[in-house]
Write an enzyme that holds these catalytic residues in place. Structure first.
Site, PDB file in Angstrom:
ATOM      1  N   GLU A   1      53.917  33.861 -38.714  1.00 32.01           N
ATOM      2  CA  GLU A   1      52.514  34.227 -37.726  1.00 32.01           C
ATOM      3  C   GLU A   1      51.670  32.860 -37.533  1.00 32.01           C
ATOM      4  O   GLU A   1      52.030  31.836 -38.144  1.00 32.01           O
ATOM      5  CB  GLU A   1      51.548  35.148 -38.183  1.00 32.01           C
ATOM      6  CG  GLU A   1      51.000  34.838 -39.600  1.00 32.01           C
ATOM      7  CD  GLU A   1      49.608  35.218 -39.672  1.00 32.01           C
ATOM      8  OE1 GLU A   1      48.861  34.630 -39.025  1.00 32.01           O
ATOM      9  OE2 GLU A   1      49.283  35.916 -40.913  1.00 32.01           O
TER      10      GLU A   1
ATOM     11  N   LYS B   1      42.996  34.006 -30.328  1.00 24.36           N
ATOM     12  CA  LYS B   1      43.611  34.738 -31.355  1.00 24.36           C
ATOM     13  C   LYS B   1      44.017  36.045 -30.826  1.00 24.36           C
ATOM     14  O   LYS B   1      43.265  36.990 -30.265  1.00 24.36           O
ATOM     15  CB  LYS B   1      42.661  35.068 -32.348  1.00 24.36           C
ATOM     16  CG  LYS B   1      43.159  35.797 -33.537  1.00 24.36           C
ATOM     17  CD  LYS B   1      41.997  36.001 -34.708  1.00 24.36           C
ATOM     18  CE  LYS B   1      42.330  36.627 -35.951  1.00 24.36           C
ATOM     19  NZ  LYS B   1      41.442  36.940 -36.778  1.00 24.36           N
TER      20      LYS B   1
ATOM     21  N   VAL C   1      49.123  39.343 -36.993  1.00 26.86           N
ATOM     22  CA  VAL C   1      50.196  40.266 -37.788  1.00 26.86           C
ATOM     23  C   VAL C   1      50.811  41.227 -36.602  1.00 26.86           C
ATOM     24  O   VAL C   1      52.083  41.388 -36.505  1.00 26.86           O
ATOM     25  CB  VAL C   1      49.801  40.772 -38.981  1.00 26.86           C
ATOM     26  CG1 VAL C   1      50.709  41.915 -39.389  1.00 26.86           C
ATOM     27  CG2 VAL C   1      49.574  39.886 -40.138  1.00 26.86           C
TER      28      VAL C   1
ATOM     29  N   ASP D   1      36.342  50.775 -37.520  1.00 25.92           N
ATOM     30  CA  ASP D   1      36.805  49.430 -37.612  1.00 25.92           C
ATOM     31  C   ASP D   1      38.327  49.500 -38.273  1.00 25.92           C
ATOM     32  O   ASP D   1      38.299  49.641 -39.654  1.00 25.92           O
ATOM     33  CB  ASP D   1      35.902  48.456 -38.175  1.00 25.92           C
ATOM     34  CG  ASP D   1      36.530  47.083 -37.788  1.00 25.92           C
ATOM     35  OD1 ASP D   1      37.643  46.856 -37.217  1.00 25.92           O
ATOM     36  OD2 ASP D   1      35.628  45.982 -38.015  1.00 25.92           O
TER      37      ASP D   1
ATOM     38  N   SER E   1      42.388  47.619 -38.512  1.00 24.14           N
ATOM     39  CA  SER E   1      43.138  46.638 -37.618  1.00 24.14           C
ATOM     40  C   SER E   1      44.230  47.521 -37.020  1.00 24.14           C
ATOM     41  O   SER E   1      44.762  48.142 -37.372  1.00 24.14           O
ATOM     42  CB  SER E   1      43.804  45.779 -38.910  1.00 24.14           C
ATOM     43  OG  SER E   1      44.688  44.924 -38.393  1.00 24.14           O
ATOM     44  N   ALA E   2      44.693  46.641 -35.737  1.00 23.87           N
ATOM     45  CA  ALA E   2      45.908  47.004 -35.129  1.00 23.87           C
ATOM     46  C   ALA E   2      47.106  46.750 -35.674  1.00 23.87           C
ATOM     47  O   ALA E   2      47.843  47.133 -35.498  1.00 23.87           O
ATOM     48  CB  ALA E   2      45.673  46.032 -33.618  1.00 23.87           C
ATOM     49  N   ASP E   3      47.051  45.890 -36.672  1.00 19.58           N
ATOM     50  CA  ASP E   3      48.257  45.834 -37.612  1.00 19.58           C
ATOM     51  C   ASP E   3      48.815  46.926 -38.300  1.00 19.58           C
ATOM     52  O   ASP E   3      49.931  47.127 -37.915  1.00 19.58           O
ATOM     53  CB  ASP E   3      48.079  44.779 -38.872  1.00 19.58           C
ATOM     54  CG  ASP E   3      47.449  43.473 -38.760  1.00 19.58           C
ATOM     55  OD1 ASP E   3      47.415  43.022 -37.688  1.00 19.58           O
ATOM     56  OD2 ASP E   3      46.874  42.752 -39.533  1.00 19.58           O
TER      57      ASP E   3
ATOM     58  N   LYS F   1      43.810  42.257 -47.100  1.00 23.57           N
ATOM     59  CA  LYS F   1      42.837  41.341 -47.611  1.00 23.57           C
ATOM     60  C   LYS F   1      41.670  41.961 -48.408  1.00 23.57           C
ATOM     61  O   LYS F   1      41.638  43.289 -48.182  1.00 23.57           O
ATOM     62  CB  LYS F   1      42.329  40.695 -46.491  1.00 23.57           C
ATOM     63  CG  LYS F   1      43.210  39.894 -45.579  1.00 23.57           C
ATOM     64  CD  LYS F   1      42.534  39.569 -44.146  1.00 23.57           C
ATOM     65  CE  LYS F   1      43.597  38.399 -43.647  1.00 23.57           C
ATOM     66  NZ  LYS F   1      44.425  39.033 -42.703  1.00 23.57           N
TER      67      LYS F   1
END
Length: 300
Positions: A23, A84, A104, A136, A138-140, A157
């Site tokens: 990435e 980003k 990611v 909330d 992540s789209a990961d 994380k």
């Protein structure tokens, strides 16, 4: 072709050589200048030293690049107009002729598009704290639920809701194995406090799992290889910094995707650079393991 491979990656694709996707967000948004460019070059060299070809992915002036030349690495590291981009942003950035580093989710999507099946990153995104109120997430996670790719990471994380993230990984049928561990790592920490079911001891074992996934048709979603950092942050210090960072984000009204960069910057400042050195160790270690997996996959 929807992307432009670097000469090195184009040759590797044509010859069927092992390739590792990398990435670019860590270069543009994760590390300070000029260290970001130095680390980007070092990580690519680590992949080469382990027998694979590095493919750092980014969008530059609307063109999707799979693998970057040194001049393009410099652009991602030093230009101030690098956005980003997650997977949902890719078409918009590309059509607008803008430039972006890939998260990611976006890197995994573009790697799979190029036929690259092994990807090294730092830590995965996941479910944020208080997600039951903010939604909330992540789209990961969504991206990895839809892509045949193996992702080497240091867990998720530590600023996230790790328990909820592991639940989502299970729900989305994303496979998780611990590299020489059954303790799920928490990025800066070797052990997030949660246990995972499956442990692997070698890159060869992971390559065997990848081939079994293909044979059993369970490869419609990703395989996550959790590789704990060797030199973790002091836990008391980590927890104190996290607590003050979360309080600071709330006080400043920082929400959504702005929370992660805010907290990572807070960690870097409050730990006097300790978190930064751990972050760099993570991406180097994960890149080496990913290259070993890519090579073993080719040989299996």
């Amino acid at each position: 072709m929807p992307f432009t491979p670097s000469p090195e990656v184009a040759a590797a694709l044509a010859e069927g050589k092992p390739i590792v996707a990398l990435e670019s967000t860590i270069i543009s948004h994760g590390l300070p200048r000029p260290q970001n460019l130095e680390v980007a070059r070092e990580v690519e060299d680590i992949v080469r030293d382990h027998g694979a070809v590095p493919a750092t992915i980014a969008v530059i002036d609307g063109v999707v690049h799979i693998g970057l030349t040194d001049d393009q690495l410099k652009a991602i590291a030093n230009r101030d107009d690098i956005a980003k981009a997650s997977s949902r942003d890719l078409a918009i950035i590309s059509a607008s002729k803008k430039s972006a580093a890939t998260t990611v989710a976006a890197t995994a999507h573009l790697a799979a598009l190029a036929g690259i099946r092994v990807f090294a990153t730092g830590g995965l995104g996941g479910v944020h704290r208080d997600a039951n109120e903010t939604f909330d997430e992540s789209a990961d996670l969504t991206a990895l639920s839809q892509l045949d790719i193996t992702v080497v990471c240091a867990g998720v994380k530590s600023i996230l809701d790790v328990a909820a993230t592991l639940e989502r990984l299970e729900t989305l049928a994303i496979g998780v194995v611990g590299y020489k561990t059954t303790a799920f790592p928490g990025f800066y920490l070797t052990d997030s406090g949660f246990t995972i079911e499956h442990r692997v001891e070698s890159a060869t074992e992971i390559a065997q799992i990848i081939h079994s996934r293909e044979a059993l048709k369970t490869n419609k979603s990703a395989l996550v290889v959790a590789n704990p950092v060797k030199h973790e942050m002091d836990r008391k210090r980590h927890d104190a910094i996290l607590k003050s960072g979360l309080a600071g984000a709330r006080k400043a009204g920082i929400v959504g995707k702005a929370v992660t960069p805010f907290l990572l910057e807070h960690f870097h400042t409050a730990s006097e650079g300790e978190s930064l050195s751990v972050n760099i160790e993570i991406i180097k270690s994960n890149s080496a393991l990913a290259a070993d997996i890519a090579v073993a996959k080719q040989q299996h």
